[in-house]
Design a protein around this motif. Structure first.
Motif, short mmCIF file in Angstrom:
data_model
loop_
_atom_site.label_atom_id
_atom_site.label_comp_id
_atom_site.label_asym_id
_atom_site.label_seq_id
_atom_site.Cartn_x
_atom_site.Cartn_y
_atom_site.Cartn_z
N UNK A 42 0.83 -1.22 0.00
CA UNK A 42 0.00 0.00 0.00
C UNK A 42 0.86 1.26 0.00
N UNK A 43 2.02 1.17 -0.62
CA UNK A 43 3.00 2.26 -0.59
C UNK A 43 2.41 3.61 -1.05
N UNK A 44 1.56 3.57 -2.07
CA UNK A 44 1.02 4.83 -2.62
C UNK A 44 -0.41 5.11 -2.14
N UNK A 45 -0.85 4.41 -1.10
CA UNK A 45 -2.25 4.51 -0.70
C UNK A 45 -2.65 5.97 -0.40
N UNK A 46 -1.78 6.71 0.27
CA UNK A 46 -2.12 8.10 0.59
C UNK A 46 -1.67 9.06 -0.52
N UNK A 47 -0.51 8.77 -1.13
CA UNK A 47 0.08 9.76 -2.04
C UNK A 47 -0.46 9.68 -3.47
N UNK A 48 -0.96 8.51 -3.87
CA UNK A 48 -1.47 8.37 -5.25
C UNK A 48 -2.40 7.16 -5.33
N UNK A 49 -3.56 7.27 -4.70
CA UNK A 49 -4.38 6.08 -4.49
C UNK A 49 -4.87 5.38 -5.76
N UNK A 50 -4.94 6.10 -6.89
CA UNK A 50 -5.52 5.46 -8.08
C UNK A 50 -4.48 5.04 -9.11
N UNK A 51 -3.21 5.03 -8.68
CA UNK A 51 -2.16 4.73 -9.67
C UNK A 51 -2.28 3.31 -10.24
N UNK A 52 -2.68 2.37 -9.40
CA UNK A 52 -2.82 0.98 -9.87
C UNK A 52 -3.82 0.90 -11.04
N UNK A 53 -4.97 1.55 -10.84
CA UNK A 53 -6.01 1.53 -11.88
C UNK A 53 -5.53 2.23 -13.14
N UNK A 54 -4.73 3.28 -12.98
CA UNK A 54 -4.25 4.00 -14.17
C UNK A 54 -3.31 3.12 -15.00
N UNK A 55 -2.45 2.38 -14.31
CA UNK A 55 -1.55 1.48 -15.05
C UNK A 55 -2.38 0.37 -15.70
N UNK A 99 1.49 11.21 -13.55
CA UNK A 99 2.10 12.51 -13.22
C UNK A 99 1.06 13.62 -13.19
N UNK A 100 0.05 13.53 -14.08
CA UNK A 100 -1.01 14.56 -14.10
C UNK A 100 -1.76 14.57 -12.77
N UNK A 101 -1.92 13.40 -12.15
CA UNK A 101 -2.67 13.29 -10.89
C UNK A 101 -1.79 13.53 -9.67
N UNK A 102 -0.61 12.91 -9.69
CA UNK A 102 0.26 13.00 -8.50
C UNK A 102 1.71 13.17 -8.96
N UNK A 103 2.09 14.42 -9.25
CA UNK A 103 3.43 14.66 -9.80
C UNK A 103 4.56 14.26 -8.85
N UNK A 104 5.58 13.59 -9.45
CA UNK A 104 6.81 13.30 -8.70
C UNK A 104 6.67 12.25 -7.62
N UNK A 105 5.65 11.41 -7.70
CA UNK A 105 5.42 10.46 -6.61
C UNK A 105 5.73 9.00 -7.00
N UNK A 106 5.23 8.58 -8.16
CA UNK A 106 5.31 7.15 -8.53
C UNK A 106 6.50 6.90 -9.44
N UNK A 107 7.34 5.94 -9.06
CA UNK A 107 8.57 5.69 -9.83
C UNK A 107 8.27 4.94 -11.13
N UNK A 108 9.15 5.13 -12.09
CA UNK A 108 9.04 4.40 -13.36
C UNK A 108 9.27 2.91 -13.12
N UNK A 109 10.14 2.59 -12.16
CA UNK A 109 10.44 1.18 -11.86
C UNK A 109 9.18 0.46 -11.38
N UNK A 110 8.38 1.13 -10.54
CA UNK A 110 7.12 0.51 -10.11
C UNK A 110 6.16 0.37 -11.29
#
Ligand code: HEM
Length: 321
Positions: A30-43, A112-123
């Motif tokens: 749940x690493x991005x749960x607070x900082x970018x909660x919808x990143x999983x769905x976006x990928x 990046x549009x939703x949560x700039x500078x938070x989610x790594x490319x490696x993830x």
């Protein structure tokens, strides 16, 4: 056997559900749960849309993850473009046929549009591979997140990628250096259930081909003719690894048992007594292959991950910040 696999699966799911930290201490489900909660769905939706347009991208995204993790760890170093004073990993001969970069770029842009500078490319690379496997009919596995992006990408580091002409002794040694045993080597090689290889990668197998009679004493006759025809069309001409190359299944292992492995390194897994029993087991038992694959790929996704301090979150996956 079935019960023990069922039990292993339940244990794995339980560990993942409670946010277990697998190996690399700073990673979590749940690493991005607070900082970018919808990143999983976006990928997930970016990969889904890409595969609907071009199903061959499932293979490409899975291979991208492998080539990322086996060189300098899972740090998206494979995505970095070469510059005037640096030739990057992606320009090494072993990586020239990698594809799928634009899918990663698209997912990164959305995020990046939703949560700039938070989610790594490696993830994002690791998640895209996970989603590609799932959309292609393979197992779903959750992955811990929090990898940081590396700042180094050098062509010379790609010597650690396996060549298609390697035998099992060398493959076992090479994968062993990353902590994998022979069974995990076979499970990971099962990724070749997806995708294709170009003639340049298998033409070594045609050295005994008698073109007058269309036979090769070392190869199945139909197989030899297919490979020969492909290579007559040029080094870039591609042949699928198995008959269901868009579907993640155990077709690859069945092909090996019939002597229809495409690369020397594929067929070697069936020829060698150390790996043949595993090939046979996976060919006969999809569930066993799926479970071993998901455990091995989870482990691969943790190779030498960079935590805060040793890496960054790139703004553009193709360039260090
Ligand atoms: C065991 C050692 C391995 C060797 C020697 C090897 C070698 C290769 C080669 C030569 C190709 C074809 C490249 C081309 O001609 O374009 C290929 C394709 C591929 N490899 Fe591997 N590989 C290995 C393991 C893996 C692993 C561990 C994975 C993923 C977990 C993987 C995923 C793939 C996929 C999905 C493709 C198809 C790519 C596409 O169709 O675009 N390989 N591999």
């Amino acid at each position: 056997m079935v019960a023990s696999y069922g039990a292993k699966l339940l244990l794995l799911i339980a560990l993942l559900r409670c946010g277990a930290k697998l190996g690399a201490d700073a990673l979590s489900m749940d690493y991005y749960m607070m900082s970018c909660p919808f990143m999983d769905q976006m990928v997930r939706s970016t990969v889904y849309q890409a595969l609907r347009r071009d199903p061959t991208l499932a293979a490409a995204l899975l291979r991208l993850h492998f080539h990322d993790c086996f060189v300098q760890g899972c740090d998206a170093s494979v995505l970095i473009d070469s510059t005037e004073d640096n030739t990057a990993e992606k320009d090494s001969p072993a990586n020239l046929s990698l594809r799928g970069y634009e899918v990663i770029d698209r997912a990164k842009q959305l995020i990046e549009d939703q949560c700039p500078g938070v989610v790594s490319c490696a993830d994002i690379v690791a998640m895209a591979a996970r989603d590609a496997v799932f959309w292609a009919g393979g197992p779903f596995y959750e992955i811990p997140k929090g990898r940081k992006d590396g700042r180094r990408s050098k062509i010379e580091d790609t010597v650690n990628l396996p060549a298609p002409t390697l035998n099992v002794t060398v493959l076992v040694k090479m994968f062993g250096q990353h902590g994998f045993d022979a069974q995990e080597l076979v499970a990971l090689s099962g990724a070749h259930t997806l995708g294709a290889a170009s003639c340049a990668s298998f033409k070594n197998r045609l050295s005994n081909f008698d073109s007058d009679n269309g036979v090769d004493p070392t190869l199945d006759t139909d197989m030899a003719r297919t490979l020969w025809r492909a290579c007559t069309a040029g080094d870039g001409s591609r042949v699928p690894f198995d008959r269901s190359s868009y579907t993640f299944d155990s077709g690859y292992f069945n092909a090996l048992r019939r002597g229809l492995g495409l690369l020397s390194s594929d067929q070697a897994l069936f020829a060698d007594p150390r790996t043949r029993p595993v090939v046979n087991a996976y060919a006969m038992n999809d569930a066993m292959f799926f479970l071993d694959f998901q455990q091995a790929i989870l482990k691969m996704g943790l190779l030498d991950v960079k935590e805060a301090g040793r890496g960054e979150v790139r703004r553009d996956c193709r360039r260090v910040n």
